[in-house]
Design an enzyme around this catalytic site. Structure first.
Site, mmCIF file in Angstrom:
data_model
loop_
_atom_site.group_PDB
_atom_site.id
_atom_site.type_symbol
_atom_site.label_atom_id
_atom_site.label_comp_id
_atom_site.label_asym_id
_atom_site.label_seq_id
_atom_site.Cartn_x
_atom_site.Cartn_y
_atom_site.Cartn_z
ATOM 1 N N TRP A 1 0.840 -1.212 0.000
ATOM 2 C CA TRP A 1 0.000 0.000 0.000
ATOM 3 C C TRP A 1 0.872 1.259 0.000
ATOM 4 C CZ3 TRP A 1 -0.246 3.951 3.652
ATOM 5 C CH2 TRP A 1 -1.309 4.844 3.520
ATOM 6 N N HIS A 2 2.052 1.156 0.633
ATOM 7 C CA HIS A 2 2.919 2.329 0.737
ATOM 8 C C HIS A 2 3.569 2.696 -0.590
ATOM 9 C CE1 HIS A 2 2.504 1.310 4.993
ATOM 10 N NE2 HIS A 2 2.702 2.582 5.202
ATOM 11 N N GLY A 3 3.679 1.760 -1.499
ATOM 12 C CA GLY A 3 4.279 2.099 -2.787
ATOM 13 C C GLY A 3 4.693 0.867 -3.555
#
Lengths: 480, 339
Positions: free
Chosen positions: A323-325
């Site tokens: 989700w962060h990247g």
């Protein structure tokens, strides 16, 4: 526009003054929506259409979900919303990641297809506002929430400027009821909000931005540095990311609070967590609870055999990392936390200490480690969390390797030194944080009269500005 | 909300603002002025040796890299008008930043200054982002900020007594940027770093002062063939469009004020336009407050516009700088001897 910028002060002054001078709730919401869109457009007005489209689609899906009783049709509408929202994130954040990963895999298999990456600009806060949006559709689908009648309410919820670009991730069930009633200024804890804003400002502008250059210097070329420098850089990064993100959240909560809205708490002294499970009850709480409610529990949660629960934990944490990247470093970060949670869960069950852990998590404010075993558990937790931060910060795996070596007490070949004395800064900040954790600063500022508080606040802000570093570092979580 | 509640809240906001301004003002008065490293190196050196110099060049990189005090002094000596020169050129030091630096120079109270050459240009309202925050903030005192805002709101000096909304809209970014920098300076933003992490700037200062410690150093090599072709084309265009351009009223007025201040300490002001590609002659609006030496004329000074002596639109190579300094020295001697 950022909360720490001078222009935000003028922007918020205008928002605040007009907002409270309006009598009608509907007019206030229209004003808030216009201001929120202006706030976002200051970064890039073109992506405003993405938020409007997302709000429009989810309003439509919510309305259709209310109109139909057929489970298949309802599921179809939900899938449509999820596909659109997750598709947006997938395209902007993960397209290049998937293409490069596929190319690497095919190359490993001996195939060399012509795959092209795109020069994509990731819209600020895309992961946050799509999660806001999805929480609405899922809760309407689960019949936990009545669909909104006015698209204005939903647009206001998704686009509300304090939480739009970097959270906290607000649930529709938490925020929409607040939009329905007229807020009263008399109910606003102005003093609490102002102190929270100043706290967030200090965390972000003074501490996070202050340590950022040392972290950047190390992680740009970690192989050049000594082992001591690696420790300083990793500990500084742990401070930077906490102060950056929790500082932003504090300012977001304070800003929303001054407008009469309550946003959920996102951090509860995570670095004083007793164990890794406790850490995730204190770190980015709005994301961890979102993932728990909308991913972990639908996957099966704690039900079923142990291996099934461990699988659920690992899937949740790996996706949480992603989700962060779009990078393998984030996946590894999520994997390390997932692994730690699995080990902790197995250990807790074996030792039958889970009820004790649960009790400890419920304590407000928490007391911190009380015994030797508690201190050892805390040390192990913080060590693991910092170890995982190496992957979170490093641009790729080769950049993470030298820091990892040093973190495992292996010698480093680098000669450049950041300065071991900086560990005293870590100790100093840790001590202040500990005092705060113990509640030392919690209420004394409520005692003085309003004029004395105002004068003190003005003086404090003038002094705080002295400690802002000359360079500026953007909010880390804006990229997510 | 009742009226009394609103009054009480407004009063509290007023108290907070007053406390903020008062605290910032006290801190500001206690702290030494911020001077960024490039400027500080020359200013500190000049303050220490102020009475050794009688001639000073102040301007941008077009002065910094193009005027050799050594050659200038040699030319004047050969012409029996001996000088001892310091080059106070700083990269991208356009008006009004140069006015702030002139104030700092005047504060050192140089006793033997006889000639001051001020590079002459219009007041810049756009900020050079590459220079960094410190360089943008330090000169934003109220006088310089007000000057910039006046220029942004009334660039030709023909505005009415009120500010037109259309002008305000056009200038909004400049206004916001300069007011922000003024607030940063007044609010002492980041000043603690100077004391918490003091930097040793000695090595940088030596570079800024140049090998002979006279403020001059070389910029680089001549332009490539491709760049030369582009330069020649643009120069031809500039020559075709050249027509006298008056200085903007804000710059004109301020140069006059500094000319008077330098005269008060016994120094004669000279106004200098280096050999820039910009070919329109710059003019003061009325009688010039000092001698004006313009070298941005490829017809009169073709040797300064040959591509082999140029680095780019504004800078000269070593050979170009030496040639320019000789021409300037001779022209100075001629003008200085005029009654």
């Amino acid at each position: 526009m950022l909360f720490v910028e001078f222009r935000f002060f003028w922007f918020f002054l205008a928002v605040f003054a007009v907002y409270w001078s309006l009598r009608e709730n509907r007019n206030r919401k229209i004003w808030l929506l216009l201001c929120s869109y202006f706030f976002y457009a200051c970064w890039n007005w073109k992506f405003l259409f993405l938020i409007i489209a997302s709000s429009g689609l989810d309003y439509f899906v919510g309305t259709m979900l209310a109109r139909t009783e057929s489970p298949n049709k309802r599921r179809g509408w939900l899938i449509m919303s999820l596909t659109a929202n997750l598709g947006t994130i997938a395209f902007f954040k993960y397209y290049n990641f998937f293409v490069t990963s596929a190319a690497a895999l095919l190359a490993w298999l001996g195939l060399h297809p012509s795959l092209h990456t795109l020069n994509i600009i990731i819209p600020v806060g895309v992961s946050f506002y799509t999660f806001h949006s999805m929480s609405y559709t899922i809760d309407v689908y689960r019949r936990k929430l009545e669909p909104v009648r006015s698209p204005l309410d939903l647009a206001c919820f998704i686009g509300f400027f304090p939480q739009m670009v970097a959270g906290p991730i607000v649930r529709a069930t938490q925020f929409l009821p607040q939009l329905r009633s007229l807020r009263r200024f008399a109910d606003v804890d102005v003093r609490g909000a102002l102190v929270l804003f100043l706290t967030g400002f200090i965390k972000k502008a003074c501490i996070a931005d202050g340590v950022a250059p040392f972290v950047d210097r190390y992680f740009d070329a970690p192989w050049n540095f000594t082992a001591g420098s690696a420790w300083v850089a990793v500990l500084f990064y742990a401070i930077q990311i906490y102060c950056d993100f929790s500082g932003y959240t504090d300012m977001a909560i304070a800003t929303a609070g001054l407008l009469g809205y309550e946003l959920p708490v996102n951090f509860r002294f995570p670095y004083f967590a007793a164990n890794i499970s406790d850490f995730w009850h204190r770190w980015h709480i709005s994301l961890s609870t979102w993932l728990r409610d909308y991913l972990y529990i639908p996957l099966g949660g704690n039900r079923g055999p142990a291996w099934f629960v461990y699988r659920n934990i690992m899937i949740t944490m790996l996706l949480g990392g992603l989700w962060h990247g779009g990078a393998w470093t984030f996946v590894i970060w999520g994997g390390l936390h997932g692994l730690a949670l699995v080990v902790h869960r197995a250990w807790s069950h074996r030792r039958d200490v889970l009820p004790h852990v649960r009790d400890m998590q419920k304590r407000v404010p928490p007391k911190g480690p009380q015994s030797f075993a508690g201190w050892l558990a805390w040390l192990l937790t913080i060590y693991w969390v910092c170890l995982a931060w190496i992957f979170f910060r490093a641009v790729d795996l080769p950049h993470a390797a030298p820091a990892l070596r040093s973190f495992f007490f292996l010698p480093s070949h680098g000669t450049e030194d950041i300065g071991a004395w900086m560990l005293w800064i870590v100790a100093g900040l840790g001590f202040v944080h500990w005092l705060n954790f113990r509640g030392t600063f919690s209420t004394w500022w409520r005692r003085p009269s309003a004029p004395v508080f105002s004068a003190g606040y003005g003086c404090a802000f003038a002094v705080v500005l002295l400690f802002i570093p000359p360079h500026y570092a953007p909010f880390i979580y804006f990229q997510f | 909300m009742s009226t009394s509640t609103i009054t009480r809240n407004v009063l509290c906001v007023g108290i907070a603002l007053a406390a903020f301004i008062a605290t910032s003002a006290v801190i500001h008065s206690l702290l030494p002025p911020i001077i960024p490293k490039g400027v500080a190196a020359k200013l500190e050196f000049f303050a220490q040796h102020k009475d050794e110099f009688d001639t000073l060049f102040v301007g941008t990189s077009s002065v910094y890299y193009s005027i050799s005090p050594e050659i200038f002094d040699e030319i004047t000596r050969q012409n029996s008008l001996a000088t001892h020169t310091f080059n106070f050129g700083i990269d991208a030091m356009h008006p009004p930043e140069n006015f702030y630096v002139l104030d700092q120079i005047l504060k050192t109270e140089p006793r033997n200054l006889k000639w001051v050459f001020l590079e002459t240009a219009n007041v810049e309202t756009k900020l050079h982002k590459v220079l960094g925050t410190e360089r943008a903030v330090y000169w934003h005192d109220w006088r310089r900020t007000a000057l910039t805002l006046r220029k942004a709101l009334n660039p030709r000096g023909d505005g009415r007594w009120y500010i037109q909304a259309s002008r305000l809209w056009v200038a909004r970014r400049d206004l916001a940027a300069h007011l922000n920098l003024f607030a940063q300076r007044f609010g002492n933003v980041g000043r603690a770093a100077e004391f918490l992490f003091p930097q040793n700037r000695k090595a940088e200062a030596e570079i800024e002062l140049g090998p002979r410690r006279d403020g001059y150093r070389l910029a680089g090599h001549a332009m490539s063939a491709e760049e030369a072709a582009s330069f020649q084309k643009r120069l031809a265009d500039e020559l075709a469009q050249a027509q006298p351009k008056p200085l903007d009223p804000q710059a004109d007025e301020t140069y006059r004020r500094y000319a008077a201040r330098f005269r008060e300490i016994g120094a004669a002001p000279f106004f200098l336009v280096p050999p820039l590609i910009f070919q329109s002659p710059i003019r003061f609006r009325e009688t010039p407050p000092g001698q004006l030496l313009s070298f941005n004329d490829a017809r009169t000074y073709p040797m300064l516009f040959e591509t082999k002596v140029r680095i780019d639109d504004a800078h000269l190579t070593k050979e170009g700088a030496e040639e320019f300094t000789r021409l300037l020295g001779r022209e100075f001697v001629r003008r200085a001897r005029q009654p």
